[in-house]
Design a protein around this motif. Structure first.
Motif, short mmCIF file in Angstrom:
data_model
loop_
_atom_site.label_atom_id
_atom_site.label_comp_id
_atom_site.label_asym_id
_atom_site.label_seq_id
_atom_site.Cartn_x
_atom_site.Cartn_y
_atom_site.Cartn_z
N ALA A 14 7.19 -4.72 6.21
CA ALA A 14 6.48 -3.71 5.27
C ALA A 14 5.20 -4.41 4.97
O ALA A 14 4.01 -3.47 4.93
CB ALA A 14 7.16 -3.48 4.03
N VAL A 15 5.12 -5.48 4.66
CA VAL A 15 3.83 -6.17 4.06
C VAL A 15 2.71 -6.29 5.23
O VAL A 15 1.52 -5.74 5.11
CB VAL A 15 4.13 -7.67 3.56
CG1 VAL A 15 2.79 -8.17 3.62
CG2 VAL A 15 4.60 -7.55 2.24
N GLU A 16 3.09 -6.76 6.50
CA GLU A 16 2.31 -6.48 7.45
C GLU A 16 1.58 -5.13 7.90
O GLU A 16 0.51 -4.90 7.92
CB GLU A 16 2.84 -6.90 8.79
CG GLU A 16 3.18 -8.38 8.77
CD GLU A 16 3.98 -8.86 9.76
OE1 GLU A 16 4.24 -10.06 10.24
OE2 GLU A 16 4.64 -8.00 10.75
N ALA A 17 2.72 -4.22 7.80
CA ALA A 17 2.15 -2.79 8.08
C ALA A 17 1.14 -2.26 6.87
O ALA A 17 0.12 -1.65 7.38
CB ALA A 17 3.44 -1.80 8.12
N MET A 18 1.59 -2.45 5.72
CA MET A 18 0.62 -2.08 4.58
C MET A 18 -0.79 -2.75 4.81
O MET A 18 -1.78 -1.96 4.46
CB MET A 18 1.31 -2.30 3.18
CG MET A 18 2.21 -1.13 2.87
SD MET A 18 1.32 0.19 2.72
CE MET A 18 2.72 1.45 2.17
N LEU A 19 -0.90 -4.02 5.24
CA LEU A 19 -1.83 -4.96 5.36
C LEU A 19 -2.85 -4.07 6.24
O LEU A 19 -4.05 -3.86 6.01
CB LEU A 19 -1.53 -6.25 5.66
CG LEU A 19 -2.85 -7.13 5.95
CD1 LEU A 19 -3.66 -7.42 4.56
CD2 LEU A 19 -2.43 -8.25 6.59
N PHE A 20 -2.57 -3.95 7.46
CA PHE A 20 -3.16 -3.35 8.59
C PHE A 20 -3.57 -1.82 8.11
O PHE A 20 -4.72 -1.38 8.34
CB PHE A 20 -2.48 -3.51 9.98
CG PHE A 20 -2.18 -4.89 10.38
CD1 PHE A 20 -3.24 -5.86 10.20
CD2 PHE A 20 -1.02 -5.32 10.63
CE1 PHE A 20 -3.14 -7.24 10.56
CE2 PHE A 20 -0.78 -6.57 10.87
CZ PHE A 20 -1.82 -7.53 10.83
N ALA A 21 -2.56 -0.96 7.95
CA ALA A 21 -3.01 0.41 7.37
C ALA A 21 -3.75 0.40 6.53
O ALA A 21 -4.88 1.39 6.57
CB ALA A 21 -1.57 1.22 6.97
N VAL A 232 -3.78 -4.32 -3.21
CA VAL A 232 -2.92 -3.34 -4.00
C VAL A 232 -1.65 -3.03 -2.93
O VAL A 232 -0.47 -3.06 -3.34
CB VAL A 232 -3.64 -2.25 -4.36
CG1 VAL A 232 -2.50 -1.15 -4.86
CG2 VAL A 232 -4.82 -2.40 -5.53
N SER A 233 -2.04 -2.61 -1.74
CA SER A 233 -0.84 -2.16 -0.82
C SER A 233 0.11 -3.32 -0.48
O SER A 233 1.30 -3.14 -0.42
CB SER A 233 -1.59 -1.80 0.46
OG SER A 233 -2.41 -0.78 0.41
N VAL A 234 -0.40 -4.60 -0.28
CA VAL A 234 0.53 -5.67 0.04
C VAL A 234 1.66 -5.90 -1.12
O VAL A 234 2.77 -6.13 -1.19
CB VAL A 234 -0.26 -6.86 0.66
CG1 VAL A 234 0.53 -8.14 0.65
CG2 VAL A 234 -0.80 -6.65 1.92
N THR A 235 0.77 -6.22 -2.33
CA THR A 235 1.39 -6.51 -3.62
C THR A 235 2.53 -5.37 -3.92
O THR A 235 3.63 -5.55 -4.27
CB THR A 235 0.46 -6.54 -4.81
OG1 THR A 235 -0.59 -7.36 -4.26
CG2 THR A 235 1.07 -7.24 -5.95
N GLY A 236 2.17 -4.10 -3.62
CA GLY A 236 2.82 -2.87 -3.93
C GLY A 236 4.12 -2.79 -3.02
O GLY A 236 5.21 -2.61 -3.41
N ALA A 237 3.72 -3.28 -1.73
CA ALA A 237 5.15 -3.10 -0.65
C ALA A 237 5.90 -4.20 -1.11
O ALA A 237 7.13 -3.87 -1.13
CB ALA A 237 4.40 -3.41 0.63
N TRP A 238 5.46 -5.31 -1.51
CA TRP A 238 6.43 -6.42 -2.09
C TRP A 238 7.37 -6.36 -3.14
O TRP A 238 8.33 -6.21 -3.11
CB TRP A 238 5.54 -7.80 -2.22
CG TRP A 238 6.34 -8.96 -2.21
CD1 TRP A 238 7.04 -9.62 -1.20
CD2 TRP A 238 6.82 -9.66 -3.29
NE1 TRP A 238 7.79 -10.62 -1.47
CE2 TRP A 238 7.38 -10.95 -3.17
CE3 TRP A 238 6.18 -9.68 -4.61
CZ2 TRP A 238 7.85 -11.74 -3.88
CZ3 TRP A 238 6.77 -10.62 -5.64
CH2 TRP A 238 7.65 -11.55 -5.10
N ILE A 239 6.48 -5.68 -4.18
CA ILE A 239 7.19 -5.44 -5.47
C ILE A 239 8.07 -4.21 -5.23
O ILE A 239 9.19 -4.02 -5.83
CB ILE A 239 6.21 -5.17 -6.67
CG1 ILE A 239 5.40 -6.12 -6.88
CG2 ILE A 239 6.78 -4.43 -7.97
CD1 ILE A 239 4.07 -6.30 -7.86
#
Lengths: 275, 246
Positions: A14-21, A232-239
């Motif tokens: 999820a973190v990887e996908a959010m990072l790249f997107a 924001v995306s990576v932190t949001g996905a993780w949380i």
């Protein structure tokens, strides 16, 4: 890719996908917001959405169908607005309505038929069940978006400043514009499953709008927008995954809140003393 | 050696997507270093004429060459040798572009894809900014400058490519008299160096003291083409435009 940092496979994907997107969408988002063509991003997003819904209905791969639909819009957009002799914004408005209607038609019809196909990820995104290939594809498009900006930085800067002035300076504006449409089409199609058709537009527009409040050069915009988007995306996905919250909507709300704060804190909007 | 020759032979031009010509059957030849003033009423086709010369509009009939190059097939090459200062610009006060950025954009077409501006490009930009008296503004956002300062920046942008031809569309609109005279002096000097200047203007009191060629457009047609003294231009244009000019 990030398994050495995040042990949980689902969270890691999820973190990887959010990072790249987020990198791909925000880098391209800087261009479309600065060119005042945000409605192109909006229309492309919904073309991908409609393509995926129609593709799933006809038993095709949703992502491939999304890519084909948004590429079709990218190809016909320019000639259509020239032939129809109408403002591009009007054409985009019509296409947007059409794409939204197609998407809703197929989603509703699949629900009515009880096909058992889960279409909610098309609407709201899904970061839990991702294939490795999807993440690789997103990584490639984010690298392509960054390379596109690095290679054509001066041409993009001039086109952002003023298309007519760029053309008069001897820059080939049309190939740059079509390359941009092509990149947006691929980026939004690949991000659709993760972020969802209803929220994807936030990733295209809001990080660039936040960066704009603080940046005084185009180069800074291209640095700050993806940095904000990725953080924001990576932190949001993780949380979101840690606390079982809907990841896409959570990040979209944080983006919107950050934008309001950025507007309030923006040094660009401060009136100098004595004026 | 500069070759700012402009030759139009029976040229008609339409806007993209339209079949209806905006300018019709235009023919003239301008030799290198000439100073040309284009006049005529609103909607006469003056801006269209400049954009035709610059290869920005499709030619539907006739043939045009600029700097010896065919306008219809080699528009991009022509635009690398022709400076064009547009009319009616408006920049967002918050736009992330400094004066230095905007001036340097004039070199981008010459550099081609993948090449960044080098020390030589920066030197030329500094020289042109100094010529126009805007070197102190180099780091300022363009959107926060006055109309006159912005006009100087756009002229600087068109000059950094060291053009053979300079096209200007209403360069004196919204300028105070002092700035008009200053820019007029700069243009006079550029013409002395052999650059062909073609300018749409209705500020006939801001022309250099030299022989100029006057072109008067009306309803898409060229109705007057003759060299004359700068102080005669207003009379010619006013008479031929039926007392109106813009």
């Amino acid at each position: 890719m990030l398994e050495f940092l995040i042990l949980n496979n689902i969270v890691c994907h999820a973190v990887e996908a959010m990072l790249f997107a987020s990198i791909a969408c925000s880098v391209l988002g800087v261009i479309i917001t600065q060119m005042n063509i945000s409605s192109i991003g909006f229309t492309m997003t919904h073309a991908a959405f409609a393509g995926a819904a129609a593709g799933i209905f006809f038993g095709l791969d949703g992502t491939v169908a999304a890519v084909l639909a948004s590429l079709t819009i990218a190809v016909i957009l320019g000639p259509l607005s020239e032939k129809a002799r109408m403002p591009t914004d009007t054409i985009l408005g019509i296409l947007f309505g059409m794409m939204m209607a197609i998407a809703i038609f197929f989603i509703s019809y699949m629900q009515y038929l009880g096909t058992g196909v889960n279409t909610s990820s098309l609407l709201f995104g899904n970061v839990v069940s991702l294939y490795r290939e999807e993440i690789y594809a997103l990584a490639l498009i984010s690298i392509a978006a960054v390379l596109f900006v690095l290679t054509f930085f001066k041409e993009i800067t001039a086109v952002i400043f003023n298309k007519k002035i760029a053309e008069a300076a001897g820059i080939r504006v049309r190939p740059i514009f079509y390359a941009l449409l092509f990149m947006i089409a691929i980026s939004v199609s690949l991000s659709l499953n993760i972020i969802g058709g209803l929220l994807l537009y936030v990733w295209l527009v809001t990080p660039a709008a936040i960066a704009y409040q603080f940046c005084s050069t185009v180069r800074d915009l291209f640095l700050v927008a993806p940095l904000v988007a990725a953080t924001v995306s990576v932190t949001g996905a993780w949380i979101g995954l840690q606390h079982s919250l809907p990841v896409g909507p959570l990040i979209a709300v944080v983006f919107s809140g950050l934008f309001l704060v950025a507007v309030l804190l923006s040094p660009k909007r401060r009136v100098p003393k004595g004026e | 050696m500069r070759d700012g020759t402009i030759n139009l032979a029976g040229v008609s031009t339409a806007y993209e997507g339209s079949d209806r010509p905006v300018i019709r059957d235009i023919s003239f030849t301008i030799t290198p270093g000439e100073f040309v003033v284009v006049g005529g009423p609103n909607g006469a086709g003056k801006t269209t004429l400049l954009e035709t010369v610059n290869g920005m509009l499709p030619i539907t009939r006739g043939r045009a060459t600029v700097c010896g190059l065919d306008v219809a097939s080699r528009g991009y090459e022509i635009r690398r040798r022709v400076g064009y200062v547009i009319q009616n610009f408006a920049f967002d006060p918050l736009a992330p572009f400094t004066v230095r950025d905007v001036v340097m954009m004039g070199r981008y077409g010459l550099l081609g894809y993948g090449r960044r501006p080098g020390e030589e490009d920066r030197k030329i930009a500094r020289e042109v900014m100094a010529l126009l008296g805007i070197e102190d503004l180099a780091g300022r956002p363009i959107g926060k400058l006055s109309g006159g300062q912005q006009q100087k920046v756009l002229i600087a942008q068109s000059l950094v490519k060291r053009p053979d031809v300079l096209l200007l569309d209403e360069p004196f609109s919204n300028l105070d008299l002092g700035t008009r005279d200053f820019i007029c002096g700069v243009l006079d000097g550029i013409a002395d160096e052999g650059c062909t200047i073609m300018m749409v203007s209705h500020a006939f009191d801001a022309l250099p003291d030299r022989e100029v060629r006057v072109l008067v457009m009306n309803d898409g047609h060229l109705i007057f083409n003759r060299p004359c003294r700068a102080d005669e231009v207003e009379d010619h244009v006013r008479t031929l435009s039926g007392g109106h000019h813009a």
